[in-house]
Design an enzyme around this catalytic site. Structure first.
Site, PDB file in Angstrom:
ATOM      1  CE  LYS A 120       3.034  13.659  -2.258  1.00  0.00           C
ATOM      2  NZ  LYS A 120       3.688  12.409  -1.883  1.00  0.00           N
ATOM      3  N   GLY A 145       0.797  -1.244   0.000  1.00  0.00           N
ATOM      4  CA  GLY A 145       0.000   0.000   0.000  1.00  0.00           C
ATOM      5  C   GLY A 145       0.816   1.274   0.000  1.00  0.00           C
ATOM      6  CG  ASP A 158       2.614  11.279  -5.671  1.00  0.00           C
ATOM      7  OD1 ASP A 158       1.430  11.648  -5.752  1.00  0.00           O
ATOM      8  OD2 ASP A 158       3.213  11.100  -4.596  1.00  0.00           O
TER       9      ASP A 158
END
Ligand code: ADP
Ligand code: ASP
Ligand code: MG
Length: 814
Positions: free
Chosen positions: A681, A663, A677
């Site tokens: 940010k 996860g 990703d």
């Protein structure tokens, strides 16, 4: 002497009447006048009967039958059987007269105000007769007296004006000579000089009681009803409302005039001049203190005593260039309304005399419009004045208090509280006595406005936060668990009450007005209705709660597209979904602007570093005048995991697989591995630092081979990792040989951002970064050499959920 009035609910049936008897019996008093309303609901039924009959609708007979049944049943339950027949026969004879009158209206297909009064007076006549007979049958020293013989009025049927001279004489004469301890009289009804039955207006039994109390110089007037006094706001709308222990006549008058139905507005006048105190009590909880209405000297304390509301208000606005300077326009305007018997509840006028605006009842709107337009026909035709503007579906809310005049800032507080909750204000009026500030708002906003103001002026302590949560996956479900755990603490320590009103996943959704019981949310949600984003939004608007917060725990672009709709309605948005803030700059900017314009916080702390207070710190730096020059950061928990575990005894493929299984990555691991990703940010951090930047402006020095970047599905992606194992091992070797560690670093400097894999030597701030930790270094004007560092767990459902939670608490303290 004391006068006690019992309202419709208090005498609605035999059981309630027995409560009334108890109250009267326990009163240690020699002379008592008991004024009663019709059995609850009977006045409405009588009015319905006249309407149906005069419209030649045979079903008026059904209403009559219902009226008959209610009274007969009450007699049978109250009076001992051996005494019933005389009473039943008298009541039946009255009911026959009533039937004849209704039949008359049916035959001539007409009702007049006079006939209506005659018919409607049966409600109080019957109730008072039955109650007096019940008292007598129970051995009390009681008698019935018809108040039509006592209270005399003019012949304004429907709402007659009392002739105090003859009324006072009649009352004094009767009550000074009566030998009975208790006299039961019907409220509401009276008679004209000619002897025709008249009524004192809906709710008028209170007034009957006050008129009698004043005439006989009673020592006290008691109003017995179904609530424990006059409340700080209508208790049916505001759950937190409390009975006001003591209040001045003037305050009570204002509150009742502006809708506190518990007291019929004219009631105060007759007792005020004689200084007779009024005590409002609850028939069903006589032990409670109730409200004492008395002279203002006795009343100390709060500046705002109560809040009231009148619904179904229409605003009439008269305006036009021709109004300035023409004398007498207002006079004519008010004359037209008053001649038609239309009462004006509120008036405002712009100082330019360019417009004048009055509030009237919705019921009068149509007739008022045509009368005013007719009266100003000439001015309208010559374009001096525009046809009257009519806005219906409005309401008035009013703050009331004698001491308001000595407190500054109350109206500011009132309007800012309403504004914060998106309650639009159409008109404002402040009484010259400064005892009242009223605002005209939409009917639909009444509940929200009253609760907002009540919270602002009476509760002050506990703030209600109403959450509408979308997404209950890893993060969402943990978030709900945290609310459950923390609810009590927040209420006692931070005075915040968190309630989840709406909850949805991609399949189903549920709503619960008072808050979803969170212990059972999973079962309830499983049984919910089909999920529908539009309907979800509509429901949020429908509940129209103050302090509403939309919480997005999804990663969905469509959900992110809805934020602007929420913000525009002053609903705050809290999200862990990065899409909105990392898409087009314009979209991001628009959301920030909407948030400011509508005073609705838009918070997304969890977009960077999960629960770490990164964005919040940035905001504080900037707000206090600092400037961000450079940011260096490791912002990917997934890439940290991968490079912390990858070595020459493993394969890159297996480590990525494990990261996904545990996860640590997005469902599509390429989003993490390719650096997208991290780009999102650093983009958000740059934007929050005040720079205009888009994702295309960020340089991505990807370490992935072309083949992996080109993969369009997970299977191909993983295959490409295996095929390129050697290049990954080379990266590892380089790190070992230079005694460094591989870290995926994001950097922002001089307005430019880049991301990429770097060799971090021993001693560097990034070197000892374990597990899923994130780190951010802010180099600012105030921290030029030694950066401000934020470091800690930057990924995982629990910390993300707690970050969302923190954003919600920020809104609570907003
Ligand atoms: P009754 O039939 O006894 O005359 P009413 O129905 O006329 O009673 O008045 C009582 C009702 O007034 C309460 O049940 C409540 O719903 C309503 N009400 C509105 N505003 C207030 C207020 N500020 N305080 C108390 N009651 C209020
Ligand atoms: N029965 C009348 C009404 O319902 C008067 C009253 O109850 O005060 O309006
Ligand atoms: Mg009433």
């Amino acid at each position: 002497m004391k006068v006690l009035k019992f309202g419709g609910t208090s005498v609605a049936n035999a059981q309630h009447i027995k409560q009334v008897q108890n109250i009267v019996k326990n009163l240690d008093e020699n002379n008592i006048v008991v004024v009663v309303s019709a059995l609850g609901g009977i006045t409405d039924l009588l009015l319905k009967t006249v309407d149906l009959a005069s419209n030649q609708d045979e079903s008026y007979k059904d209403s009559l039958r219902e009226i008959e049944d209610r009274h007969i049943k009450t007699i049978k339950e109250l009076i001992p059987i051996q005494l019933q027949s005389a009473i039943l026969s008298k009541v039946k004879s009255e009911l026959n007269t009533l039937e004849t009158l209704a039949e008359g209206a049916f035959l001539i297909a007409e009702k007049t105000p006079q006939l209506t009064d005659k018919i409607v007076s049966f409600g109080e006549l019957l109730s008072s007769f039955i109650i007096s007979e019940f008292f007598i049958s129970a051995g009390m020293n009681a008698a019935f007296k018809d108040s039509r013989e006592l209270i005399k009025t003019d012949d304004t049927y429907g709402k007659a004006a009392v002739d105090f001279e003859s009324t006072n004489t009649n009352c004094k004469a009767y009550f000074s000579s009566t030998k009975n301890k208790i006299t039961v009289i019907p409220g509401f009804i009276s008679s004209s000089a000619k002897g025709n039955p008249t009524t004192l207006g809906r709710g008028g039994s209170d007034y009957s009681a006050a008129v009698v109390a004043s005439a006989i110089d009673a020592e006290e007037l008691q109003i017995w009803t179904d609530v424990s006094g006059m409340y700080t706001a209508n208790p049916r709308i505001v759950k937190q409302a409390k009975a006001i222990p003591q209040i001045s006549y003037e305050e009570a008058m204002e509150l009742s005039h502006f809708g506190a139905k518990v007291l019929y507005p004219p009631t105060i006048q007759p007792v005020l001049s004689k200084n007779i105190p009024i005590l409002i009590k609850n028939t069903f909880a006589p032990e409670e203190a109730g409200t004492l209405i008395a002279k203002d000297e006795n009343v100390l304390g709060k500046s705002v005593r109560g809040i009231s509301n009148v619904e179904h208000i229409t605003l009439l606005s008269l305006e036009g260039p021709g109004m300035i300077g023409i004398p007498g326009i207002s006079k004519r305007f008010f004359e037209v309304l008053s001649q038609a018997g239309i009462s004006v509840v509120l008036i405002t006028q712009a100082s330019s005399e360019h417009s004048i605006c009055v509030g009237i009842s919705d019921n009068d709107a149509v007739i008022a419009e045509s009368l005013v337009n007719a009266a100003f026909e000439y001015e309208i035709a010559t374009h001096k004045i525009k046809p009257v503007l009519v806005e219906t579906g409005l309401a008035i809310i009013a703050l009331v208090g004698d001491n308001m005049k000595s407190h500054q800032g109350l109206s500011g507080k009132m309007f800012s509280a309403l504004g914060k909750n998106n309650v639009n204000i159409r008109a404002i009026a402040q009484g010259a006595s400064e005892r009242n500030i009223s605002a005209v708002i939409k009917n639909d906003d009444v509940k929200k406005a009253l609760n907002t103001l009540h919270e602002e002026f009476f509760e002050e302590n506990i703030k209600q936060l109403n959450l509408f949560v979308m997404g209950v996956g890893n993060v969402g479900s943990r978030f709900i668990k945290q609310i459950q755990k923390q609810k009590k603490y927040l209420k006692t320590n931070l005075k915040l009450n968190l309630r989840v009103i709406g909850l949805s996943n991609s399949r189903t959704m549920i709503f619960e007005e008072g808050g979803i019981p969170l212990e059972h949310w999973e079962e309830l949600l499983a049984k919910g209705e089909k999920a529908d984003r539009t309907k979800f939004y509509e429901n949020v608007l429908m509940y129209n709660y103050r302090n509403s917060i939309f919480v997005d725990n999804t990663a969905s672009e469509i959900v992110a597209n809805d934020y602007s709709d929420y913000l525009k309605r002053s609903i705050s948005v809290v999200t862990c979904n990065k899409i909105a803030c990392s898409s087009d700059y314009k979209k991001y900017r628009d959301l920030k602007d909407l948030s400011r314009e509508y005073n609705s916080p838009f918070l997304f702390e969890t977009n960077v570093g999960a629960g770490l207070p990164i964005i919040d710190t940035l905001k504080h730096l900037i707000a206090s005048g600092d400037k961000i020059n450079k940011i260096q950061a490791v912002l990917s928990g997934s890439l940290n995991f991968v490079f912390n575990n990858f070595n020459d005894k493993t394969t890159f493929h297996d480590i990525v697989k494990r990261a996904q299984e545990e996860g640590y990555t997005e469902p599509d691991p390429k989003i993490d591995l390719s650096g997208i990703d991290v780009m999102r940010k650093i983009l958000i951090l740059a934007r929050e630092s005040g720079y205009v930047l888009d994702i295309e402006d960020i340089k991505n020095k990807s370490f992935l081979p072309e083949e992996s970047l080109a993969a369009t599905n997970n299977e191909d992606f993983y295959a490409s990792l295996t095929a390129n194992e050697k290049s990954f091992q080379n990266l590892y070797k380089k790190a070992v040989s230079s005694e460094s560690k591989l870290k995926y670093v994001a950097e922002f400097e001089n307005g430019k951002a880049s991301v990429g894999l770097e060799l971090i030597p021993k001693g560097h701030d990034f070197y000892n970064l374990e597990g899923s930790d994130n780190i951010v270094l802010f180099y600012t004007e105030r921290y030029p050499n030694q950066p401000l560092i934020i470091k800690g767990a930057g990924a995982g459902a629990d910390v993300t959920a707690s970050g969302i939670f923190a954003d919600i608490i920020r809104i609570g303290n907003f």
